[in-house]
Motif scaffolding. Structure first.
Motif, PDB file in Angstrom:
ATOM      1  N   ALA A 176      33.681  63.024-130.842  1.00 51.53           N
ATOM      2  CA  ALA A 176      33.888  61.739-130.998  1.00 51.53           C
ATOM      3  C   ALA A 176      33.454  60.694-130.952  1.00 51.53           C
ATOM      4  CB  ALA A 176      35.812  62.507-131.937  1.00 51.53           C
ATOM      5  N   ILE A 177      33.562  60.035-131.818  1.00 52.17           N
ATOM      6  CA  ILE A 177      32.737  58.434-131.726  1.00 52.17           C
ATOM      7  C   ILE A 177      34.297  57.452-132.594  1.00 52.17           C
ATOM      8  CG2 ILE A 177      31.023  56.941-131.794  1.00 52.17           C
ATOM      9  CD1 ILE A 177      29.327  58.652-132.343  1.00 52.17           C
ATOM     10  N   ILE A 215      37.791  58.773-122.223  1.00 50.53           N
ATOM     11  CA  ILE A 215      36.309  58.088-122.816  1.00 50.53           C
ATOM     12  C   ILE A 215      34.676  58.465-122.109  1.00 50.53           C
ATOM     13  CG2 ILE A 215      35.205  55.252-123.196  1.00 50.53           C
ATOM     14  CD1 ILE A 215      38.156  54.559-123.445  1.00 50.53           C
ATOM     15  N   GLN A 216      33.985  58.950-122.335  1.00 52.44           N
ATOM     16  CA  GLN A 216      32.674  58.783-122.118  1.00 52.44           C
ATOM     17  C   GLN A 216      31.829  57.397-121.862  1.00 52.44           C
ATOM     18  OE1 GLN A 216      29.988  61.103-119.857  1.00 52.44           O
ATOM     19  NE2 GLN A 216      30.893  62.152-121.122  1.00 52.44           N
ATOM     20  N   TYR A 228      32.657  56.631-127.498  1.00 53.45           N
ATOM     21  CA  TYR A 228      32.610  58.001-127.014  1.00 53.45           C
ATOM     22  C   TYR A 228      33.434  58.580-126.353  1.00 53.45           C
ATOM     23  CZ  TYR A 228      27.450  56.491-128.763  1.00 53.45           C
ATOM     24  OH  TYR A 228      27.260  56.257-129.904  1.00 53.45           O
ATOM     25  N   MET A 229      34.195  59.277-127.253  1.00 52.27           N
ATOM     26  CA  MET A 229      35.744  60.271-126.378  1.00 52.27           C
ATOM     27  C   MET A 229      35.260  61.418-126.394  1.00 52.27           C
ATOM     28  SD  MET A 229      37.591  57.214-127.302  1.00 52.27           S
ATOM     29  CE  MET A 229      39.358  57.769-126.936  1.00 52.27           C
ATOM     30  N   VAL A 272      35.429  58.535-136.033  1.00 49.40           N
ATOM     31  CA  VAL A 272      35.946  57.891-136.601  1.00 49.40           C
ATOM     32  C   VAL A 272      36.043  56.490-137.092  1.00 49.40           C
ATOM     33  CG1 VAL A 272      39.024  56.987-136.150  1.00 49.40           C
ATOM     34  CG2 VAL A 272      37.537  59.668-135.775  1.00 49.40           C
ATOM     35  N   SER A 273      36.726  55.400-137.789  1.00 49.92           N
ATOM     36  CA  SER A 273      35.644  53.929-137.998  1.00 49.92           C
ATOM     37  C   SER A 273      37.172  53.507-138.308  1.00 49.92           C
ATOM     38  CB  SER A 273      34.879  53.622-139.064  1.00 49.92           C
ATOM     39  OG  SER A 273      34.424  54.151-138.868  1.00 49.92           O
TER      40      SER A 273
END
Ligand SMILES: [Zn+2]
Ligand SMILES: [Zn+2]
Length: 387
Positions: A176-177, A215-216, A228-229, A272-273
């Protein structure tokens, strides 16, 4: 009545008995061993994160100090193997220190006491090797005069590997971002710092339960921050934490990124914002009736505004703020000196243009000759504070 004899060694019951299933005491224990563990056990730990498998599930270690970690991993493997290799006549067991095991002389039927200690090891390089002496005392039959007392040397090999989580992490994987933005403006430096810190704290907390919550990568963009998760649920939890602290709204979007070759399922990536409110402390805002305020505080619950007419603070929850159409207004900052005062009014002189104007006396004490910060909205001037 005639004497009975052990069918294995021939000893008489009066000497070696009472017989159990036709066996003397010694032969019964020999024929029914309780410690069936193999001589060698192989186990592994992740060279990247130190995790290891506990009953098939990767877990984080208690200690990250290498020596302690190796022993932790080896003991876990030893105990798991031991548990699986006790005789099925054992219904329950406890692990005790070797000295304590020494003292045990009786146990209930079906119960075992186990101890282990390292007697030899080298852990300077991998595979690390630890030799344990394992000892078990147990009772498996009510006619037993003496407990089973068995010892065995077991060698545990600890090898290095990369756990599935780290394989994904090292391979650049993310699920996910998390996008953090502000409404109608870029994030400020201050907000970036505060958000970065909050995200870090939250990730630490999440990682204790969700190993994929990492967290990537973090990307600084002009308008905000992208994280970036490793997991969508982690991204959601962090978004929620940001919203609670700063206020704002959360939305999600999905993007098809491919097909999983193994399951042939479609793989989606979630964005996800979080959009935090545009308001910041010190902003000048107005409501639908034209009241002018200075923003004192912004948080997850709402806004605290100081009415510049009467200098009273009011709290608006986000719903009310929306209903009252609270929004930033164009304004001009200026400075002015109080030149004279009457009971109800003050006369001011603008410090740049030297123009003079009159205002009602503000709800705080002003002094002649002092300079004040003023703000002008739609041709009206308000006291903002002392210079
Ligand atoms: Zn015998
Ligand atoms: Zn790992």
């Amino acid at each position: 009545m005639s004497e009975r004899f052990c069918y294995r060694c021939g000893i008489s019951e009066s000497e070696g008995g009472p017989l159990i299933d036709g066996l003397c005491q010694v032969c019964y224990r020999k024929e029914n061993p309780v410690l069936l563990i193999e001589d060698e056990i192989n186990t592994e730990l992740c060279q990247n994160c130190g995790s290891y498998k506990k009953r098939g599930v990767w877990v984080d270690p208690k200690s990250y100090e290498l020596e302690e970690l190796i022993f932790e991993v080896a003991e876990n493997a030893l105990l798991e193997t031991l548990e699986d290799s006790l005789s099925d006549k054992i219904r329950e067991y406890e692990v005790v220190p070797p000295e304590e095991l020494d003292e045990i002389e009786d146990l209930p039927v079906g119960r075992a006491a186990v101890s282990f200690e390292p007697v030899d090891f080298h852990i300077e390089y991998f595979p690390a090797i630890i030799v344990y002496e394992v000892r078990v005392k147990a009772k498996t039959h009510e006619l037993q005069r003496e407990l089973h007392d068995e010892r065995k040397r077991v060698t545990v090999y600890v090898r290095q590997t990369v756990c599935p989580r780290c394989q994904k992490f090292l391979g650049g994987y993310f699920e996910a971002i998390l996008q953090v933005r502000a409404e109608d403006r870029p994030l400020t430096e201050e907000e970036r710092k505060a958000i970065g810190k909050l995200v870090e704290q939250k990730v630490d907390e999440i990682m204790r339960r969700d190993r994929m919550g990492f967290i990537q990568d973090t990307i600084e963009k002009e308008e905000g921050l992208d994280f970036y998760m490793g997991s969508t649920s982690s991204a959601r939890k962090i978004a929620q934490a940001i919203k609670e602290r700063f206020g704002g709204t959360i939305s999600e979007a999905y993007e098809l990124v491919g097909i999983d070759r193994q399951t042939s399922k479609e793989v989606y990536r979630t964005s996800v914002s979080v959009r935090i409110p545009k308001f910041r402390r010190g902003d000048i805002v107005a409501d639908r009736k034209g009241n002018v305020y200075e923003v004192e505080r912004v948080d997850g619950k709402g806004l605290t505004l100081r009415n510049l007419e009467n200098w009273e603070s009011e709290h608006f929850d986000w719903k009310t703020a929306k209903r009252e159409a609270i929004d930033t207004v164009e304004h001009e900052d200026s400075e002015a000196m109080v030149t004279s005062m009457s009971p109800r009014e003050v006369q001011l002189m603008d410090m740049e243009s030297y123009e003079t104007y009159e205002l009602n006396r503000p709800p705080f004490e002003v002094k002649e000759g002092e300079v004040y910060k003023m703000v002008g909205v739609k041709g009206r001037k308000y006291f903002r504070g002392k210079k």
